[in-house]
Design an enzyme around this catalytic site. Structure first.
Site, PDB file in Angstrom:
ATOM      1  N   ARG A 260      12.649  21.918  27.502  1.00 22.96           N
ATOM      2  CA  ARG A 260      12.778  20.467  26.780  1.00 22.96           C
ATOM      3  C   ARG A 260      13.663  19.618  27.884  1.00 22.96           C
ATOM      4  O   ARG A 260      14.559  20.064  28.325  1.00 22.96           O
ATOM      5  CB  ARG A 260      13.696  20.647  25.561  1.00 22.96           C
ATOM      6  N   ARG A 275      22.591  24.148  25.023  1.00 14.90           N
ATOM      7  CA  ARG A 275      21.574  23.226  25.081  1.00 14.90           C
ATOM      8  C   ARG A 275      21.100  23.331  26.713  1.00 14.90           C
ATOM      9  O   ARG A 275      21.600  22.740  27.262  1.00 14.90           O
ATOM     10  CB  ARG A 275      22.141  22.044  24.918  1.00 14.90           C
ATOM     11  N   GLU A 347      22.951  25.632  14.672  1.00 15.36           N
ATOM     12  CA  GLU A 347      21.553  26.112  14.487  1.00 15.36           C
ATOM     13  C   GLU A 347      20.934  27.224  15.290  1.00 15.36           C
ATOM     14  O   GLU A 347      21.094  26.992  16.630  1.00 15.36           O
ATOM     15  CB  GLU A 347      20.717  24.818  14.567  1.00 15.36           C
ATOM     16  N   SER A 350      14.825  27.141  12.993  1.00 18.94           N
ATOM     17  CA  SER A 350      14.354  25.981  12.075  1.00 18.94           C
ATOM     18  C   SER A 350      12.935  26.410  11.570  1.00 18.94           C
ATOM     19  O   SER A 350      12.270  26.442  12.303  1.00 18.94           O
ATOM     20  CB  SER A 350      14.408  24.898  13.038  1.00 18.94           C
ATOM     21  N   ARG A 389      20.762  31.350  22.010  1.00 16.43           N
ATOM     22  CA  ARG A 389      21.894  31.374  21.135  1.00 16.43           C
ATOM     23  C   ARG A 389      22.006  32.393  20.602  1.00 16.43           C
ATOM     24  O   ARG A 389      23.145  32.675  19.918  1.00 16.43           O
ATOM     25  CB  ARG A 389      21.292  30.315  20.152  1.00 16.43           C
TER      26      ARG A 389
END
Length: 424
Positions: A260, A275, A347, A350, A389
């Site tokens: 990403r 991130r 998070e 999801s 994560r």
RNA sequence: GGAGGAGUGGCCGAGUGGCUUAAGGCGGCGGUCUUGAAAACCGUUGUACGAAAGUACCGUGGGUUCAAAUCCUACCUCCUCCGCCA
């Protein structure tokens, strides 16, 4: 993509429900183009019918001199059809350009709200550990243990990349295998290992394109994109297919790296693994019958939660509000893991129900029974979990005062029995 | 990278300009026969838009023609051989 007929018949309701997402979407241009297109379509089809009829007569006539007038007339009709077809194509493209950028309608149960502040926490699991010392952030733990090297990753590539070393690299690999084994053996998902690059059609099918191209890495040469999530290749497995009801639900799990650009989040989460431009993820994807999708989302969410429960990591589940759900989603639950280094829930998964939004874009259909009319399936997916994560959550939650990190029991078989990661 | 071949319905496969409304077969579904089944025979069998008439779809996009699965063109995919290569 929404059903064009539904929009046509419920324009105001569609506008109102989309407004709860916080972005106003005006559909009057849609209505005007749609009406224009349908009128033109009627006209051009009438002309084509005549052309077909007359051409058949010409074909049957041996003496072509008798039909010279008809041939000349059809030449004109043909030119007219061509011109109208061009016009029709422009209208259809304009219409589709609008349709492709309209987000999904929120689920009736999705809480209405403007931003993430209006998300609704629905449960917590586990109790955050009390520390007798000051809990460190994972980047400090990882560098001190010499299992994470952000500096050299910066040299190799740039910011937002990580180099895992020794027990760190093994822990990442252990997590991937642990998650895949859990989902395939206990939850009965079928494992997939898809391509990590996909074409434009696949990206459009799941909704990343045309709207979010700036978030994607595009390769030079062929028109391929690095996948931002396994959702893209795995959901597109059944693009342009008609499935049988007896095959449903189809449940797939896949490990892939995800790429990403993180455009628009400059300066946010610049330290550590939170991130990254490239991260690993185990994904869960389901293709289900429409009336079961709510229940299937609950079970998919439970499957993702199970990973954290087995790793004994505290978390909470949040019901995302209309202002915070993604473009393609109708309903989304986020799982947020406790990070003692920053004393926040972050998070880690999801889980979304897309209903028929992706299925319509990607033409994924099924028949309820032999001979029945094809209907769109509902698609769902969720992270099960984001691996990087999860690793950082383990470092922070299992850190000891001496700087070492206890390996969660469930992972030890995947770590050659290792109980504790210690420094050099 | 070089040379050659091929893409047609759920599947196999015919079709090189006009009754193609895509032959024939397999598979599926319905029926006849049968105590039941098999076999045999008969019928049926795609998708989208549309109330219907109809229109579109033979890998994809352009083009030629009154008319294209069929001719031209570009691209994509697959296969075979050679070369290189993890």
């Amino acid at each position: 993509m929404l059903d064009i007929k539904f929009i046509r018949d419920n324009l105001e309701q569609v506008e109102q429900r989309l407004a709860t997402r916080g972005t106003e979407i005006r559909l009057d241009e849609f209505r005007q183009l749609d009406t224009q297109r349908r009128e033109l379509l009627g006209e051009v089809e009438g002309l084509k019918a005549e052309k077909n009829r007359v051409s058949a007569v010409i074909g049957q006539t041996k003496d072509k001199s008798q039909v010279q007038g008809e041939i000349a007339r059809m030449k004109e009709v043909s030119a007219q059809i061509k011109q109208m077809d061009d016009q029709l194509r422009d209208l259809t493209e304009a219409l589709s350009a609008i349709l492709m950028t309209v987000p999904n309608l929120p689920h009736e149960a999705t809480p209405v709200g403007a931003s993430e502040d209006d998300n609704v926490e629905i449960r917590r699991w586990g109790t955050p550990r009390e520390f007798s010392f000051e809990a460190k952030a994972h980047w400090d733990i990882g560098e001190q243990l010499d299992i994470l090297d952000f500096e050299r990753a910066g040299k190799l590539t740039g910011a937002r990349f990580a180099l895992y070393k020794g027990a760190g690299a093994r822990l990442e690999r252990a997590l991937i295998n642990f998650m895949l084994d859990l989902h395939t053996e206990q939850h009965k998902y079928v494992e997939m290992l898809p391509p990590f690059m996909v074409n434009r059609d696949s990206m459009t099918g799941t909704g990343q394109l045309p709207k979010f191209e700036e978030d994607l890495f595009h390769v030079e040469g062929p028109d391929y994109f690095l996948i931002p999530t396994a959702e893209v290749p795995v959901t597109n497995i059944h693009r342009d297919e008609i499935l049988g009801a007896e095959q449903l639900p189809l449940c797939y799990t896949a490990y892939t790296p995800c790429f990403r650009k993180e455009a628009g989040s400059h300066g946010r989460d610049t330290r550590g693994l939170i991130r990254q431009h490239q991260f690993n993820k185990v994904e869960l994807v389901k293709f289900v019958e429409p009336e079961t999708s709510d229940a299937e989302l609950d079970s998919l969410l439970a499957n993702a939660e199970k990973v954290l429960q087995l790793l004994e990591l505290p978390y909470r589940v949040v019901d995302l509000c209309t202002g915070d759900i993604g473009f393609s989603a109708a309903r989304t639950f986020d799982i947020e893991v406790w990070l003692p280094g920053q004393s926040v829930y972050r998070e880690i998964s999801s889980c979304s129900n897309f209903r028929d939004f992706q299925a319509r874009r990607a033409a994924i259909r099924y028949r309820r029974e032999e001979g029945a009319k094809p209907e769109f399936v509902h698609t769902l997916n969720g992270s099960g979990l984001a691996v990087g994560r999860t690793l950082l959550a383990i470092l922070e939650n299992y850190q000891q005062e001496d700087g070492s990190v206890i390996v969660p029991e469930a992972l030890r078989p995947y770590m050659g029995g290792l109980e504790r990661i210690t420094g050099k």
